[in-house]
Design a protein around this motif. Structure first.
Motif, PDB file in Angstrom:
ATOM      1  N   CYS A   1       0.629  -1.151   0.295  1.00  0.00           N
ATOM      2  CA  CYS A   1       0.156   0.220   0.029  1.00  0.00           C
ATOM      3  C   CYS A   1       0.812   1.313   0.070  1.00  0.00           C
ATOM      4  CB  CYS A   1      -1.078   0.027   1.015  1.00  0.00           C
ATOM      5  SG  CYS A   1      -1.850  -1.356   1.281  1.00  0.00           S
ATOM      6  N   GLY A   2       2.103   1.254   0.292  1.00  0.00           N
ATOM      7  CA  GLY A   2       2.971   2.465   0.153  1.00  0.00           C
ATOM      8  C   GLY A   2       3.083   3.155   1.500  1.00  0.00           C
ATOM      9  N   VAL A   3       2.197   2.709   2.637  1.00  0.00           N
ATOM     10  CA  VAL A   3       2.191   3.385   3.650  1.00  0.00           C
ATOM     11  C   VAL A   3       3.115   2.671   4.886  1.00  0.00           C
ATOM     12  CG1 VAL A   3       0.508   4.048   5.698  1.00  0.00           C
ATOM     13  CG2 VAL A   3      -0.017   4.081   3.111  1.00  0.00           C
TER      14      VAL A   3
ATOM     15  N   ALA B   1      -5.375   2.524   4.127  1.00  0.00           N
ATOM     16  CA  ALA B   1      -4.243   3.088   3.730  1.00  0.00           C
ATOM     17  C   ALA B   1      -4.755   3.958   2.423  1.00  0.00           C
ATOM     18  CB  ALA B   1      -3.264   2.024   3.132  1.00  0.00           C
ATOM     19  N   ALA B   2      -5.338   3.628   1.735  1.00  0.00           N
ATOM     20  CA  ALA B   2      -5.923   4.517   0.487  1.00  0.00           C
ATOM     21  C   ALA B   2      -6.408   5.896   1.109  1.00  0.00           C
ATOM     22  CB  ALA B   2      -6.742   3.688  -0.278  1.00  0.00           C
TER      23      ALA B   2
ATOM     24  N   GLN C   1      -5.332   7.437   3.505  1.00  0.00           N
ATOM     25  CA  GLN C   1      -4.230   8.207   4.159  1.00  0.00           C
ATOM     26  C   GLN C   1      -3.590   9.140   3.234  1.00  0.00           C
ATOM     27  OE1 GLN C   1      -4.094   8.014   7.526  1.00  0.00           O
ATOM     28  NE2 GLN C   1      -5.953   6.624   6.937  1.00  0.00           N
ATOM     29  N   ARG C   2      -3.561   8.596   1.970  1.00  0.00           N
ATOM     30  CA  ARG C   2      -2.972   9.146   0.745  1.00  0.00           C
ATOM     31  C   ARG C   2      -3.608  10.344   0.321  1.00  0.00           C
ATOM     32  NH1 ARG C   2      -1.797   5.046  -3.980  1.00  0.00           N
ATOM     33  NH2 ARG C   2      -1.296   7.020  -4.848  1.00  0.00           N
ATOM     34  N   GLY C   3      -3.081  11.637  -0.112  1.00  0.00           N
ATOM     35  CA  GLY C   3      -3.566  12.539  -0.777  1.00  0.00           C
ATOM     36  C   GLY C   3      -4.027  12.134  -2.274  1.00  0.00           C
TER      37      GLY C   3
ATOM     38  N   LEU D   1      -3.587  12.147  -6.257  1.00  0.00           N
ATOM     39  CA  LEU D   1      -2.581  12.113  -7.290  1.00  0.00           C
ATOM     40  C   LEU D   1      -2.394  13.459  -7.996  1.00  0.00           C
ATOM     41  CD1 LEU D   1      -2.975   8.638  -8.712  1.00  0.00           C
ATOM     42  CD2 LEU D   1      -1.029   9.433  -7.156  1.00  0.00           C
TER      43      LEU D   1
END
Length: 95
Positions: free
Chosen positions: A23-25, A63-64, A66-68, A70
């Motif tokens: 997830c890249g977190v 996790a999705a 948590q992201r800002g 794109l």
């Protein structure tokens, strides 16, 4: 021996690794423990003996969030932040 990627639930260590690799977190196990106490972390449940487990799909959804958004440039990001502030009627900080 079963591959950990096919397991429906993960312990704390596997959840931390999954969130980073899939997830890249990047989130430490200690942070997962803290978030279980104060809230704001991925959903979890306690199993037999009080052990903590996380499910893959709810963790991925958390996790999705948590992201800002794109964006292709920082000016686009500023525009996204400004629109979000207008929707919530909060002032934008230039910090």
């Amino acid at each position: 021996m079963t591959d950990s990627a096919t397991q429906p639930v993960m312990d704390e260590a596997a959840a931390s690794e999954f969130l980073w690799n899939e997830c890249g977190v990047k989130i430490a196990r200690a942070t997962l423990r803290k978030l279980r106490c104060v809230g704001g972390g991925p959903p979890f449940f306690k199993g037999f003996g009080g052990r903590v487990f996380y499910e893959r799909e709810p963790s991925k959804a958390w996790a999705a969030k948590q992201r800002g958004p794109l964006v292709n440039s920082t000016s686009e990001l500023r525009h996204c932040v400004a629109n979000a502030a207008l929707r919530s009627k909060r002032p934008i900080s230039d910090d």
